[in-house]
Scaffold this motif. Structure first.
Motif, PDB file in Angstrom:
ATOM      1  N   GLU A   1       0.728  -1.236   0.157  1.00 55.86           N
ATOM      2  CA  GLU A   1      -0.121   0.006  -0.028  1.00 55.86           C
ATOM      3  C   GLU A   1       0.857   1.350  -0.027  1.00 55.86           C
ATOM      4  OE1 GLU A   1      -3.247   2.400  -0.258  1.00 55.86           O
ATOM      5  OE2 GLU A   1      -3.072   0.080  -0.520  1.00 55.86           O
ATOM      6  N   ALA A   2       1.788   1.223   0.782  1.00 56.74           N
ATOM      7  CA  ALA A   2       2.749   2.357   0.891  1.00 56.74           C
ATOM      8  C   ALA A   2       3.461   2.870  -0.590  1.00 56.74           C
ATOM      9  CB  ALA A   2       3.888   2.254   1.895  1.00 56.74           C
ATOM     10  N   ILE A   3       4.075   1.587  -1.003  1.00 55.57           N
ATOM     11  CA  ILE A   3       4.471   1.694  -2.499  1.00 55.57           C
ATOM     12  C   ILE A   3       3.497   2.285  -3.523  1.00 55.57           C
ATOM     13  CG2 ILE A   3       5.799   0.527  -4.411  1.00 55.57           C
ATOM     14  CD1 ILE A   3       7.047  -1.176  -2.326  1.00 55.57           C
ATOM     15  N   THR A   4       2.324   1.856  -3.385  1.00 56.13           N
ATOM     16  CA  THR A   4       1.142   2.061  -4.289  1.00 56.13           C
ATOM     17  C   THR A   4       0.843   3.610  -4.371  1.00 56.13           C
ATOM     18  OG1 THR A   4       0.165  -0.095  -4.307  1.00 56.13           O
ATOM     19  CG2 THR A   4      -1.111   1.612  -5.060  1.00 56.13           C
ATOM     20  N   HIS A   5       0.763   4.101  -2.928  1.00 55.70           N
ATOM     21  CA  HIS A   5       0.773   5.460  -2.765  1.00 55.70           C
ATOM     22  C   HIS A   5       1.713   6.259  -3.218  1.00 55.70           C
ATOM     23  CE1 HIS A   5      -0.817   9.005  -0.260  1.00 55.70           C
ATOM     24  NE2 HIS A   5       0.485   8.982   0.034  1.00 55.70           N
ATOM     25  N   LEU A   6       2.883   5.850  -3.145  1.00 56.86           N
ATOM     26  CA  LEU A   6       4.236   6.353  -3.572  1.00 56.86           C
ATOM     27  C   LEU A   6       4.281   6.907  -5.243  1.00 56.86           C
ATOM     28  CD1 LEU A   6       6.959   5.180  -1.195  1.00 56.86           C
ATOM     29  CD2 LEU A   6       6.189   7.664  -1.525  1.00 56.86           C
ATOM     30  N   ALA A   7       3.411   5.870  -5.682  1.00 58.53           N
ATOM     31  CA  ALA A   7       3.528   6.074  -7.276  1.00 58.53           C
ATOM     32  C   ALA A   7       2.920   7.149  -7.593  1.00 58.53           C
ATOM     33  CB  ALA A   7       2.531   4.772  -7.875  1.00 58.53           C
ATOM     34  N   PHE A   8       1.975   7.912  -6.973  1.00 55.09           N
ATOM     35  CA  PHE A   8       1.458   9.055  -7.418  1.00 55.09           C
ATOM     36  C   PHE A   8       2.158  10.327  -6.966  1.00 55.09           C
ATOM     37  CE2 PHE A   8      -2.024   6.099  -7.167  1.00 55.09           C
ATOM     38  CZ  PHE A   8      -2.733   6.363  -8.462  1.00 55.09           C
ATOM     39  N   TYR A   9       3.314  10.231  -6.260  1.00 53.93           N
ATOM     40  CA  TYR A   9       4.274  11.132  -5.763  1.00 53.93           C
ATOM     41  C   TYR A   9       5.733  10.915  -6.425  1.00 53.93           C
ATOM     42  CZ  TYR A   9       0.442  12.676  -2.803  1.00 53.93           C
ATOM     43  OH  TYR A   9      -0.569  13.022  -2.324  1.00 53.93           O
ATOM     44  N   THR A  10       6.000   9.717  -6.783  1.00 55.70           N
ATOM     45  CA  THR A  10       7.515   9.665  -7.134  1.00 55.70           C
ATOM     46  C   THR A  10       7.516   9.158  -8.490  1.00 55.70           C
ATOM     47  OG1 THR A  10       7.496   7.187  -6.393  1.00 55.70           O
ATOM     48  CG2 THR A  10       7.998   9.020  -4.664  1.00 55.70           C
ATOM     49  N   GLY A  11       6.136   8.647  -9.105  1.00 52.71           N
ATOM     50  CA  GLY A  11       6.305   8.241 -10.284  1.00 52.71           C
ATOM     51  C   GLY A  11       5.990   6.846 -10.582  1.00 52.71           C
ATOM     52  N   TRP A  12       5.170   6.801 -11.503  1.00 49.23           N
ATOM     53  CA  TRP A  12       4.456   5.029 -11.875  1.00 49.23           C
ATOM     54  C   TRP A  12       5.836   4.187 -12.278  1.00 49.23           C
ATOM     55  CZ3 TRP A  12      -0.279   4.858 -10.604  1.00 49.23           C
ATOM     56  CH2 TRP A  12      -0.855   3.586 -10.772  1.00 49.23           C
ATOM     57  N   PRO A  13       6.889   4.554 -12.774  1.00 54.07           N
ATOM     58  CA  PRO A  13       7.959   3.712 -13.101  1.00 54.07           C
ATOM     59  C   PRO A  13       8.582   2.964 -11.805  1.00 54.07           C
ATOM     60  CG  PRO A  13       7.844   5.050 -14.892  1.00 54.07           C
ATOM     61  CD  PRO A  13       7.143   5.679 -13.859  1.00 54.07           C
ATOM     62  N   ARG A  14       8.953   4.016 -11.095  1.00 57.82           N
ATOM     63  CA  ARG A  14       9.704   3.874  -9.702  1.00 57.82           C
ATOM     64  C   ARG A  14       8.817   2.880  -8.570  1.00 57.82           C
ATOM     65  NH1 ARG A  14      13.001   9.370  -8.411  1.00 57.82           N
ATOM     66  NH2 ARG A  14      14.350   9.151 -10.369  1.00 57.82           N
ATOM     67  N   ALA A  15       7.667   3.377  -8.769  1.00 60.50           N
ATOM     68  CA  ALA A  15       6.721   2.239  -7.983  1.00 60.50           C
ATOM     69  C   ALA A  15       6.478   1.155  -8.528  1.00 60.50           C
ATOM     70  CB  ALA A  15       5.413   3.166  -7.682  1.00 60.50           C
ATOM     71  N   ALA A  16       6.367   0.854  -9.939  1.00 59.79           N
ATOM     72  CA  ALA A  16       6.207  -0.459 -10.372  1.00 59.79           C
ATOM     73  C   ALA A  16       7.578  -1.358 -10.213  1.00 59.79           C
ATOM     74  CB  ALA A  16       6.147  -0.138 -12.080  1.00 59.79           C
TER      75      ALA A  16
END
Length: 117
Positions: free
Chosen positions: A80-95
């Motif tokens: 959940e934390a990494i999913t949340h970070l996708a919107f702030y750090t970028g989709w590729p980094r979260a993926a």
């Protein structure tokens, strides 16, 4: 009273190749900073993972994901934390971080993390 001692893997990784780096990792980072009680170990783990994801630094993630579990975060909370970070750090980094997390958490306990919610 300080938090429990956390074992650094720097000695195993760098040994005599980078002795000063090993000393800083063991004595300062894990011997002092991680042991300060102003933040719970759980919070320190969550902050560290957020910083690694934000910086695209996935090589250090497996160690810190396992440490986060030891410090009380569940696999579901980490996803959940990494999913949340996708919107702030970028989709590729979260993926990329989710790929690392899937492998690291599954290898630790053969987990199947539900992706529906």
């Amino acid at each position: 009273m300080a938090h429990r001692n956390i074992k650094s893997t720097a000695r195993d990784s760098f040994g005599d190749f980078a002795p000063a780096f090993v000393a800083y990792s063991e004595d300062v980072l894990f011997g002092d900073v991680w042991r300060r009680e102003a933040l719970a170990l759980r919070d320190r783990s969550l902050l560290t993972i957020a910083a690694l994801v934000a910086g695209g630094l996935s090589e250090q993630l497996p160690y810190h994901l396992r440490l986060a579990e030891e410090n009380g975060l569940t696999p579901e909370e980490l996803v959940e934390a990494i999913t949340h970070l996708a919107f702030y750090t970028g989709w590729p980094r979260a993926a990329s971080a989710l790929s690392v997390a899937k492998a690291a958490l599954a290898s630790e306990r053969s987990l199947r993390i539900p992706l529906s919610g």
